[in-house]
Design a protein around this motif. Structure first.
Motif, PDB file in Angstrom:
ATOM      1  N   SER A 195      40.748  51.738  42.809  1.00 27.63           N
ATOM      2  CA  SER A 195      39.853  50.831  42.006  1.00 27.63           C
ATOM      3  C   SER A 195      40.420  50.090  41.136  1.00 27.63           C
ATOM      4  CB  SER A 195      39.012  51.704  41.002  1.00 27.63           C
ATOM      5  OG  SER A 195      37.960  50.973  40.529  1.00 27.63           O
ATOM      6  N   GLN A 196      40.229  48.562  41.584  1.00 27.39           N
ATOM      7  CA  GLN A 196      40.772  47.652  40.882  1.00 27.39           C
ATOM      8  C   GLN A 196      39.719  46.824  39.812  1.00 27.39           C
ATOM      9  OE1 GLN A 196      42.421  44.283  42.943  1.00 27.39           O
ATOM     10  NE2 GLN A 196      43.439  43.482  41.263  1.00 27.39           N
ATOM     11  N   ARG A 197      39.787  46.688  38.721  1.00 26.61           N
ATOM     12  CA  ARG A 197      39.126  45.941  37.867  1.00 26.61           C
ATOM     13  C   ARG A 197      39.559  44.377  37.748  1.00 26.61           C
ATOM     14  NH1 ARG A 197      37.313  48.896  32.389  1.00 26.61           N
ATOM     15  NH2 ARG A 197      36.026  50.023  34.025  1.00 26.61           N
ATOM     16  N   LEU A 198      38.566  43.657  37.952  1.00 30.42           N
ATOM     17  CA  LEU A 198      39.050  42.224  37.797  1.00 30.42           C
ATOM     18  C   LEU A 198      38.798  41.644  36.718  1.00 30.42           C
ATOM     19  CD1 LEU A 198      37.841  41.214  41.552  1.00 30.42           C
ATOM     20  CD2 LEU A 198      40.149  42.010  40.977  1.00 30.42           C
ATOM     21  N   LEU A 256      38.570  42.305  27.716  1.00 28.93           N
ATOM     22  CA  LEU A 256      38.889  43.528  27.432  1.00 28.93           C
ATOM     23  C   LEU A 256      39.791  44.301  28.570  1.00 28.93           C
ATOM     24  CD1 LEU A 256      35.550  44.846  26.343  1.00 28.93           C
ATOM     25  CD2 LEU A 256      37.148  44.204  24.744  1.00 28.93           C
ATOM     26  N   LEU A 257      40.328  43.599  29.521  1.00 23.24           N
ATOM     27  CA  LEU A 257      40.947  44.125  30.616  1.00 23.24           C
ATOM     28  C   LEU A 257      42.384  44.514  30.294  1.00 23.24           C
ATOM     29  CD1 LEU A 257      40.651  44.802  33.728  1.00 23.24           C
ATOM     30  CD2 LEU A 257      41.556  42.502  34.282  1.00 23.24           C
ATOM     31  N   ARG A 258      42.792  45.601  30.445  1.00 22.60           N
ATOM     32  CA  ARG A 258      44.049  46.229  30.170  1.00 22.60           C
ATOM     33  C   ARG A 258      44.228  46.405  28.810  1.00 22.60           C
ATOM     34  NH1 ARG A 258      49.370  43.656  32.319  1.00 22.60           N
ATOM     35  NH2 ARG A 258      50.097  45.469  31.637  1.00 22.60           N
ATOM     36  N   ARG A 259      43.171  46.831  27.980  1.00 21.20           N
ATOM     37  CA  ARG A 259      43.113  47.025  26.526  1.00 21.20           C
ATOM     38  C   ARG A 259      42.551  48.264  26.141  1.00 21.20           C
ATOM     39  NH1 ARG A 259      43.972  41.687  27.485  1.00 21.20           N
ATOM     40  NH2 ARG A 259      45.171  40.514  25.736  1.00 21.20           N
ATOM     41  N   ASN A 260      43.154  48.936  25.170  1.00 19.81           N
ATOM     42  CA  ASN A 260      42.725  50.189  24.580  1.00 19.81           C
ATOM     43  C   ASN A 260      41.767  51.086  25.836  1.00 19.81           C
ATOM     44  OD1 ASN A 260      43.776  49.172  22.096  1.00 19.81           O
ATOM     45  ND2 ASN A 260      41.912  47.836  21.995  1.00 19.81           N
ATOM     46  N   PRO A 264      42.286  50.562  31.959  1.00 20.92           N
ATOM     47  CA  PRO A 264      43.543  50.118  32.806  1.00 20.92           C
ATOM     48  C   PRO A 264      42.881  49.001  33.922  1.00 20.92           C
ATOM     49  CG  PRO A 264      42.778  52.350  33.129  1.00 20.92           C
ATOM     50  CD  PRO A 264      41.955  51.992  32.042  1.00 20.92           C
ATOM     51  N   GLU A 265      43.651  48.258  34.519  1.00 21.85           N
ATOM     52  CA  GLU A 265      43.258  47.359  35.586  1.00 21.85           C
ATOM     53  C   GLU A 265      43.048  48.346  37.161  1.00 21.85           C
ATOM     54  OE1 GLU A 265      44.808  43.534  38.241  1.00 21.85           O
ATOM     55  OE2 GLU A 265      45.887  44.387  36.315  1.00 21.85           O
ATOM     56  N   TRP A 266      43.953  49.162  37.056  1.00 28.12           N
ATOM     57  CA  TRP A 266      44.128  50.084  38.411  1.00 28.12           C
ATOM     58  C   TRP A 266      43.800  51.540  38.191  1.00 28.12           C
ATOM     59  CZ3 TRP A 266      44.381  47.880  43.172  1.00 28.12           C
ATOM     60  CH2 TRP A 266      44.793  46.451  43.172  1.00 28.12           C
ATOM     61  N   TYR A 308      46.412  58.365  39.593  1.00 24.24           N
ATOM     62  CA  TYR A 308      47.101  57.381  39.055  1.00 24.24           C
ATOM     63  C   TYR A 308      46.503  56.604  38.178  1.00 24.24           C
ATOM     64  CZ  TYR A 308      49.666  53.087  38.623  1.00 24.24           C
ATOM     65  OH  TYR A 308      50.302  51.707  38.301  1.00 24.24           O
ATOM     66  N   VAL A 309      46.912  56.107  37.005  1.00 21.60           N
ATOM     67  CA  VAL A 309      46.205  55.152  36.130  1.00 21.60           C
ATOM     68  C   VAL A 309      47.385  54.280  35.625  1.00 21.60           C
ATOM     69  CG1 VAL A 309      45.034  55.058  33.859  1.00 21.60           C
ATOM     70  CG2 VAL A 309      44.625  57.308  35.216  1.00 21.60           C
ATOM     71  N   SER A 310      47.013  53.006  35.828  1.00 20.75           N
ATOM     72  CA  SER A 310      48.201  51.999  35.665  1.00 20.75           C
ATOM     73  C   SER A 310      48.031  51.712  33.849  1.00 20.75           C
ATOM     74  CB  SER A 310      47.655  50.872  36.052  1.00 20.75           C
ATOM     75  OG  SER A 310      46.363  50.062  35.656  1.00 20.75           O
ATOM     76  N   ASP A 311      49.103  50.886  33.808  1.00 20.27           N
ATOM     77  CA  ASP A 311      49.285  50.622  31.988  1.00 20.27           C
ATOM     78  C   ASP A 311      48.251  49.904  31.499  1.00 20.27           C
ATOM     79  OD1 ASP A 311      50.051  48.474  32.987  1.00 20.27           O
ATOM     80  OD2 ASP A 311      52.042  48.299  32.566  1.00 20.27           O
TER      81      ASP A 311
END
Length: 412
Positions: A260-263, A296-300, A303-305, A326-329
């Motif tokens: 899953s990728q959050r755009l 809010l993407l990639r914050r707190n 994650p994006e992926w 797996y959880v991205s940074d």
């Protein structure tokens, strides 16, 4: 208490079937659905759905759907009297006084007044809350190619784009933002009434006089009730790969991979959020981050992926399964690298689970009994370090190391 009456209806419409022999159209199917709910507190609301699938060939299908969603605030969000939570927060107003008198070089420096400590946040229900609404859209592709004979396995690949637009989202302004609001208002000669403070002691009075500001008493609690937020937009893409290989001489195999990728994740600013953003842009407040708003993407904890994989082998009564996650940074905006304004990066995290099981078959009173022995987090990996109460981001990661389990299940 409240009463809710619901009605759901669904109609499946086969517009084109294979028997019609239409060129380049194997099948077209439509789904029409709707949900109607009547709330004693909000009245009647309807949520429709329309879905369409088009299969030009046996191995390919396009699909899309549009729907509306509705969620009423729960009774706690509406009527819960004050309850308390404890979160790690920095008292920016008290710290700003130390900065002005020269006791610290920057607002992010730690001293007795600037330490990020557990703060009491008092939260209460809001009977004026409005229900949440959403518009949802998806579009996807399903591929089931026949690249080899069936005995070599079946492969399925799907990809789906989705978009969700939410309005009147139920949430909170945030304890950190309440503290920022107090910091800003004190810079212009006022204060935030949602912060409860003790009367300033002699040292705090002296520091306030030296800084040319009103003295700041010790923070006792933060009032942060539920409210309806501004619109939020989310977009993403989901991928899935599934392979099934059955009845080989060495057993059957099943493998699935979900990614899953959050755009996009964008929260529009409320009037209070905008006050803080404008104050930050004007330099009235500095070295801080307004949380829970705009990108809010990639914050707190967002994650994006995200990805997961499941591999299963079965041979007779035996099965072995391996699950990987797996959880991205992502960034932790409440902390920065020493000597910079760069937010702290919480590293990507991968864990693996493993199990072995045996199912008794045609074995008298044990028939249908399944025995499984497994281990979670088999590498015993610690969660990435975060600026949180327990040192990790509990909404995304777990501090539970390697642990073993055994289960026995009997089917009758």
């Amino acid at each position: 208490a409240r009463n809710v009456y619901s009605l759901f209806a669904e109609l499946a419409v086969p517009i084109v079937s294979p028997e019609m022999n239409i060129p380049f159209v194997k099948a077209i199917d439509m789904q029409l659905a709707g949900r109607v709910e009547d709330y004693s507190l909000f009245g009647t609301v309807a949520a429709p759905k329309v879905a369409l699938s088009y299969r030009p060939a046996d191995w390919m299908m396009f699909r899309t759907a549009w729907s509306q969603g509705f969620r009423a605030p729960n009774l706690l969000q509406l009527h819960q009297p004050d309850f308390e939570r404890s979160n790690s927060r920095r008292d920016y107003a008290a710290c700003a006084v130390q900065l002005r008198i020269g006791a610290i070089p920057t607002l992010t420096t730690t001293n007795d007044y600037c330490t990020s400590e557990s703060r009491i946040e008092a939260r209460a229900g809001n009977p004026d809350l409005k229900p949440e609404h959403s518009d949802n859209f998806t579009f996807g592709l399903v591929l089931e190619p026949t690249l080899w004979p069936r005995e070599y396995g079946a492969l399925t690949f799907t990809v789906d784009y989705w978009k969700i637009e939410q309005t009147d989202l139920v949430g909170i302004f945030g304890g950190n933002n309440q503290l920022l609001m107090d910091y800003y208002l004190r810079e212009i000669g006022s204060s935030n009434p949602n912060l409860v403070r003790a009367a300033p002691d002699a040292q705090q009075i002296a520091d306030g006089l030296a800084a040319g500001r009103a003295p700041v008493g010790t923070l006792l609690s933060i009032k942060d009730d539920y409210l309806n937020l501004q619109p939020r937009t989310s977009e993403g893409v989901d991928y899935r790969l599934f392979y099934n290989l059955r009845d080989t001489p060495i057993g059957s195999f099943r493998w699935s991979l979900n990614v899953s990728q959050r755009l996009k994740l964008f929260q529009e600013a409320s009037p209070d959020h905008q006050v803080l953003l404008d104050a930050l842009a004007a330099g009235t407040i500095s070295s801080v981050t307004v949380s829970g708003v705009e990108d809010l993407l990639r914050r707190n904890g967002r994650p994006e992926w995200k990805a997961s994989s499941t591999l299963t082998w079965t041979q007779g009564p035996w099965s072995v399964g391996l699950y990987s996650s797996y959880v991205s940074d992502f960034f932790d905006t409440s902390a920065t690298f020493t000597g910079t304004t760069d937010p702290w990066i919480i590293d990507a995290w991968t864990t693996h689970n493993l199990y072995v099981q045996y199912t008794f078959r045609n074995d008298g009173w044990m028939d249908g009994t399944r025995v499984r022995i497994g281990a979670r987090n088999i590498e015993d990996k610690d969660p990435p370090l975060a600026d949180d109460r327990f040192g990790f981001s509990g909404s995304v990661h777990s501090n539970r190391g390697r642990w073993f389990y055994a289960t026995v299940r009997r089917s009758f």
